[in-house]
Motif scaffolding. Structure first.
Motif, PDB file in Angstrom:
ATOM      1  N   SER A  23       0.865  -1.176   0.000  1.00 19.50           N
ATOM      2  CA  SER A  23       0.000   0.000   0.000  1.00 19.50           C
ATOM      3  C   SER A  23       0.906   1.233   0.000  1.00 19.50           C
ATOM      4  CB  SER A  23      -0.877  -0.015   1.245  1.00 19.50           C
ATOM      5  OG  SER A  23      -0.075  -0.130   2.390  1.00 19.50           O
ATOM      6  N   LEU A  82      -7.854   2.124  -4.905  1.00 17.74           N
ATOM      7  CA  LEU A  82      -7.535   1.124  -3.883  1.00 17.74           C
ATOM      8  C   LEU A  82      -7.645   1.685  -2.479  1.00 17.74           C
ATOM      9  CD1 LEU A  82      -4.352  -0.437  -5.563  1.00 17.74           C
ATOM     10  CD2 LEU A  82      -6.696  -1.338  -5.593  1.00 17.74           C
ATOM     11  N   PRO A  84      -6.571   1.551   1.538  1.00 16.33           N
ATOM     12  CA  PRO A  84      -5.292   1.204   2.176  1.00 16.33           C
ATOM     13  C   PRO A  84      -5.337  -0.239   2.684  1.00 16.33           C
ATOM     14  CG  PRO A  84      -6.250   3.191   3.146  1.00 16.33           C
ATOM     15  CD  PRO A  84      -7.308   2.580   2.286  1.00 16.33           C
ATOM     16  N   CYS A  85      -4.177  -0.797   2.895  1.00 12.26           N
ATOM     17  CA  CYS A  85      -4.079  -2.130   3.484  1.00 12.26           C
ATOM     18  C   CYS A  85      -4.549  -2.062   4.938  1.00 12.26           C
ATOM     19  CB  CYS A  85      -2.628  -2.617   3.422  1.00 12.26           C
ATOM     20  SG  CYS A  85      -2.375  -4.222   4.186  1.00 12.26           S
ATOM     21  N   HIS A 106       0.531  -8.018   1.936  1.00 14.12           N
ATOM     22  CA  HIS A 106      -0.212  -6.759   1.779  1.00 14.12           C
ATOM     23  C   HIS A 106      -1.383  -6.969   0.852  1.00 14.12           C
ATOM     24  CE1 HIS A 106       1.911  -3.434   3.865  1.00 14.12           C
ATOM     25  NE2 HIS A 106       2.746  -4.437   4.055  1.00 14.12           N
ATOM     26  N   ARG A 108      -4.796  -4.897  -0.664  1.00 13.76           N
ATOM     27  CA  ARG A 108      -5.580  -3.657  -0.777  1.00 13.76           C
ATOM     28  C   ARG A 108      -6.832  -3.937  -1.598  1.00 13.76           C
ATOM     29  NH1 ARG A 108      -1.962   1.364  -2.638  1.00 13.76           N
ATOM     30  NH2 ARG A 108      -3.872   2.449  -2.028  1.00 13.76           N
TER      31      ARG A 108
END
Lengths: 318, 318
Positions: A23, A82, A84-85, A106, A108
């Motif tokens: 991210s 996208l 955020p993670c 990770h 997203r």
């Protein structure tokens, strides 16, 4: 989808599981992003996980550079779509009890009305009992049923400095036999097969056949699934192959996916949408079952495995 | 389905088309036939075409013996379910104008309530302008929508005494990604992949990748598609490979097909039946279009090609 990894490593100490995605830091807007809807601010708490992920330690410079470039390209192009993670820090980065294995993850998700379901990246490092180490890096992307376009899958599995497995594909989301137009649009007109043919000509390249029949069914007819063995070719040859061949091909295939799949517009009717929901759901749940469910506990112990799997299931069974 | 052949031979003089099957002499009832409904007397007028077909001239003894054994096995087992070959004599056997190419074609339809749609076999011989000859022998079988079990496909394409392409598969009739039970029943539980793995270990065996993405999509994950090159191995090695390896494997795969597919019972509901009709129809019409439609005219001239294609279309578009 590092789904294939489980089947690669018959010494079962270090088969693996997860791909991942960063991210990461804000991209330069040097490329025009497609149909951005709103810009989502990064959660600053993700910085540590993101930094660890983007480090891609333990692998050679050409391997690391390629991964960083691919992640940056996806972020430059899709970032505004996208979220955020949101994975917990101990899922974004985790280790096994003995300290011989570490990994990042990770994920997203796309936010409406993006066509992205989620993007997932990872690296995994695991010392092998035989000496040496297993290193896996991957980047994959799943689209949602607002489009029927193919997903993206890239994975490098290095079990020694002279042995590498490469998986690169746009896995189809429909039965290609029943969908000749789809086959033409995404696989013939894009000339995806020329990349497979180019790699096939390199002397160190051998076909790689997954031991999972399900995985073989999942990939496209232009899938690149090869094993590269450079033991006889002298030092530095693997780096040459990565830099000179895998790097440009992976980037070109990613561009095709971004242009034609992630950012392409497709008409999907109601019936079709139901079909995609069912098929995508099966693919994701089967992916978890074949890949992570069996390999994570062996690699990282039951406790860590359950923690990571629990987080990942939210995306794969949504 | 010699569908693959068109893509094999880039010197376009002798790509090819047709598989075939014999309506041959009455088999010994040494094997129990499955669900025979009535015994159909052979049409004596077919004798000449049948005799020509079963001769399998121009190929080595192990190659000929294998083809004859496969045809006999199918006939022993399924004969009571098959109608005689009704193709006109000049389609059962045909030549090109220059006399450098000759071929046989035999198709036998199943009669109700058999699960067999039709069984098709052929051999093709064509002198190459570069010297030597192309020889293709094949046997394939299509089931009808009363079952969803896989079809059968076997083809040997020999473009020189030291170069052979082998295609052996049970092509699925459903999307395997959506049908995990089907994948398990016909491909995992039958251990079909072990035959592919066995062949892969022979030093002269290389993977063969069809240039048609459609054909790659059509075959199963356990498909054997290999090229065997014995130039470096000395005289007689190709015959050894055929006799010692291809022969037992082809027979074992055919037995699996007969037991589990042609004679196995499957429940097919109305919706499923409609799906199979659509998919089977597409597969057959595409097969004609890719394979015969483009290669027959080049091999045998437009007139002969049109005659043969006209007869074949009745089966492939029924």
């Amino acid at each position: 989808m590092a789904v294939i990894v489980h089947h690669l490593l018959h010494p079962p100490h270090c088969s693996s599981p997860l791909p991942a995605f960063s991210s990461s830091s804000r991209p330069l807007k040097s490329q025009i992003s497609c149909s951005s809807s709103s810009s989502v601010q990064m959660d600053p708490h993700n910085n540590e996980g993101r930094t660890k992920f983007k480090a891609f330690p333990y692998v050679s410079a050409p391997h690391r550079n390629l991964m960083v470039d691919l992640v940056s390209t996806v972020e430059n192009r899709l970032d505004s779509q996208l979220l955020p993670c949101t994975l917990p820090p101990d899922v974004q980065y985790y280790q096994n009890q003995s300290g011989t294995g570490s990994a990042t993850l990770h994920i997203r998700s796309g936010h409406k009305p993006s066509q992205i379901d989620f993007i997932l990246g990872s690296w995994i490092h695991c010392e092998l009992p035989t000496g040496g180490a297993l290193n896996i890096t991957s980047l994959s992307a799943y689209l949602n049923p607002s489009t029927d376009a193919p997903n993206f899958l890239f994975e490098l599995i290095q079990s020694s400095p002279t042995s590498l497995i490469l998986i690169l594909d746009l896995p189809p989301r429909k039965d290609l036999v029943l969908s000749p137009d789809y086959l033409r649009t995404f696989y013939e007109d894009t000339q995806l097969d020329k990349h497979r043919q180019t790699l096939e000509k390199i002397p160190e390249v051998r076909p790689y056949v997954s031991s999972s029949l399900y995985i073989r069914s999942l990939v496209s007819p232009t899938a690149i699934t090869v094993r590269i063995e450079t033991e006889a070719s002298g030092q530095g040859r693997m780096e040459e192959v990565i830099k000179g061949h895998i790097d440009p091909i992976a980037k070109e295939v990613l561009e095709i996916w971004l242009d034609e799949c992630a950012c392409g517009e497709r008409e999907v009717g109601e019936t079709e949408r139901g079909y995609l929901e069912k098929r995508d759901g099966l693919v994701k749940s089967r992916t978890i079952e074949i890949d992570l469910g069996s390999s994570l506990p062996r690699l990282f112990g039951p406790e860590v495995a359950e923690r990571v799997l629990g987080s990942v299931r939210e995306f794969f069974t949504a």
